[in-house]
Motif scaffolding. Sequence first.
Motif: not given
Lengths: 267, 270, 260
Positions: A239-267
């Motif tokens: 759990w010491m590994l999984l908790a921060p790793a999962a959070c990091l992945v989710l945060l970065v993927v979330g930000a990328h998803a937002l970027g992707q949506r913005l790019r589509e919206a402005t294209a």
Amino acid sequence: MTAQRRLLRFAFILLLVLVAVALLGPFLVARDPMRIDLAARFLAPLQAGHLLGCDQLGRDVAARLLAGLRWSLGIAAGATLIAFLLGTAIGLLAARSRALFGTALRQVTIFTQSFPVFVLAVSIVAVIGKSGFATLVLTLGLVTWPVFARVVQAEASSLFTREYVLAAEMMQMGGARLLLRHVLPALVPSLSVLLVFHFADMIIAESALSFLGIGAPLGAATWGGMLNESRAHMLTAPWMLLAPAACLVLLVVGAHALGQRLREATA
Amino acid sequence: MSLLSVEQLSVAYGRTTALRAASLQLAAGEILAVVGESGSGKSSLARAVAGLVKPHSGRITLDGSDLALRPRVERRAIQMVFQDPDASLNPRHTVRFILDEPLQILAYGPAAARAERIETLLRLVQLEPALLDRRPIALSGGQKQRVAIARALAMQPRVLLADEALSALDMSTQSTLLDLFASLRRETGIAILFISHDLAAVRRLADRVCVLYRGRVVEQGDCAQVLAAPQHPYTKLLVAATIDPARALQDPAFLARLADGVSVEEETMQ
Amino acid sequence: MTAPILELQSLCIDVVAGPTAQRIVHDVVLTVARGEILGLVGESGSGKTLSAFAVAGLLSERLAVSAGEILFEGRARSFVSEEEMRALRGGRIGFVFQDPLSSFNPVRTIGSMLVESVVRHQRLGKRAARAVAIAGLAEMRLPGSDACFGAYPHQLSGGQRQRAMLALALVNRPSLLIADEPTTALDPTIQLQILALLRRQSEGRGSILITHDLGVAGAVCDRIAVMQKGRVVEIGPCSAILGDPQHAYTQRLLQARSHA
């Protein structure tokens, strides 16, 4: 297509939730992330009121995760803001004075592109020898502004040869008005996309630095630091590994998803 | 005295010289056409007069005073209409905003006065007030150029530069815009520097014509006279090419010289 | 009277991509005689380029000649194999396109493209082909033919490129030259020079000039065929078409041109 869209929406909502959690953090988990409790070493999740268990010093993982989230978001937001402001200003200036300054800036951006930014940041922080929030924010911001400068220079250069901008110049309208009414609005689409992606990059950069033990004060709760400490206990206390790793992945993927949506919206 | 005077103007980009010691005069209320092929220096002349590029040497005077030595706001007396209707208007703004902005810059007056002025401008360029709330994307090419002309006129210029302002439009739209330029001159007395490669349009609109070839003014004079009896070999060729190509090709000697691509410089040397 | 070089007999072209064929060129009847320039005039989409492409076997896979016949030098197209067609193209039939920069191979010199064409169609050795190619460039009056021989397309001016394109189309002495909007992208004076060259090179062969500009057609053509929506709406000698147009569409084209 729709499945991908649903995934993007999910990631986006997740990002919002994470930011909200970071802002409300202290009200959600009352425990002190620094408090050492040797009796609770390696306590598994959901025991004795520790939602995500405890680490090798008996510190509450959930509390440290939350503190790390606040640290990460703060650094990333601060560094992105500095890089954005500095890069946009310098990019605009370079686009305006095409001759010497423009060429110089192109050289700088080529240099920073070919030189690993991360190594540069590590060495700067190491040389300064001071750790802390401000040092990290300033270093990451000052090292990564050419990303913004390059995009702004390229787009603004072509904008300054646009006929409607030339017409505005022939009216001798003030520089501020020209910038606010004609130049900056045209840059908003690409800059907003870049801001979000840069934010994600900064989160990764901060985690990498704290993984190496650089930047954050000793003992402070950071995701990179937690990942580093967890390595020795990967099998006994996953759990010491999984908790921060999962959070990091989710945060970065979330930000990328937002970027992707913005790019589509402005294209 | 002429309103606008260009004296020995040269424009260079790096090592290439686009315009070599060009001189021309534009009187108040006059329409002067500048003709030439692509690369002849037409656009460089326009951009230098507009203040968008710095001349390498020479002077541009307005009412006898050198523009380079005067405050920049005096350049507002020269406004320009560009070639590309799609790039001429900010796509984010409505027609109303596009026309209101120059009036704000001039501190023309309160909103009501500006609205009235915008109506007058629309009448001048023969556009319907219904278009005011549209953005450029919802306008035709001809309408966009009319808005661009109205925006230029809003600055109350004394000289209007039209740099190939018609060449991106289809034939019938070109024709109505030519009429518009003529009526603008009649109604406002504005002087027009009409830059074009289309001699047919020039013949219809201009009082005088100035021929540019390879960055030099090679011929200048009364429009009807120059087109009826061109002196310089390039002007002769241009007149033959645009006014009546069929007749030019019926002359066996001319046909042979054309087919051999005898360049204008070679002829000038003879 | 000798037989025409080219004869189109009720040529029809269909789009064959969809489930049902759609006709886009209808019953085009044309002849091109030796020494004559025929102008094919119309707006984009009128079928003028497609009709000419069909002659050279250049129609895309989605298009097909669905009825009628093309007679080239007396031989019917239906009896010409694809292989023979390839030999005809660039050999007996020369083609000039609107934009020479995009129809030339950018990484090859003008000379090497000419030599390759001569070697393939005239079955000459490299050295002999080179002499033919240089003579071909000189005939098009390219200033400094030797320099042009080794030049890449982008190194030439627009007018020079179009002369090089003509040299490539004519180097094998074709009996039919098809020029598709050859002067549209050029300045008026250069345009006139290329048209003059086309006029001079029309001797001894048939030529088709495709253009949207009645003025250009009127300058060099002997006869003009006006096309609209896939049909020939008017055809006749140049003077008749320009001086006394019968069809409303021709009159409209003329009016648009003489706005001044």
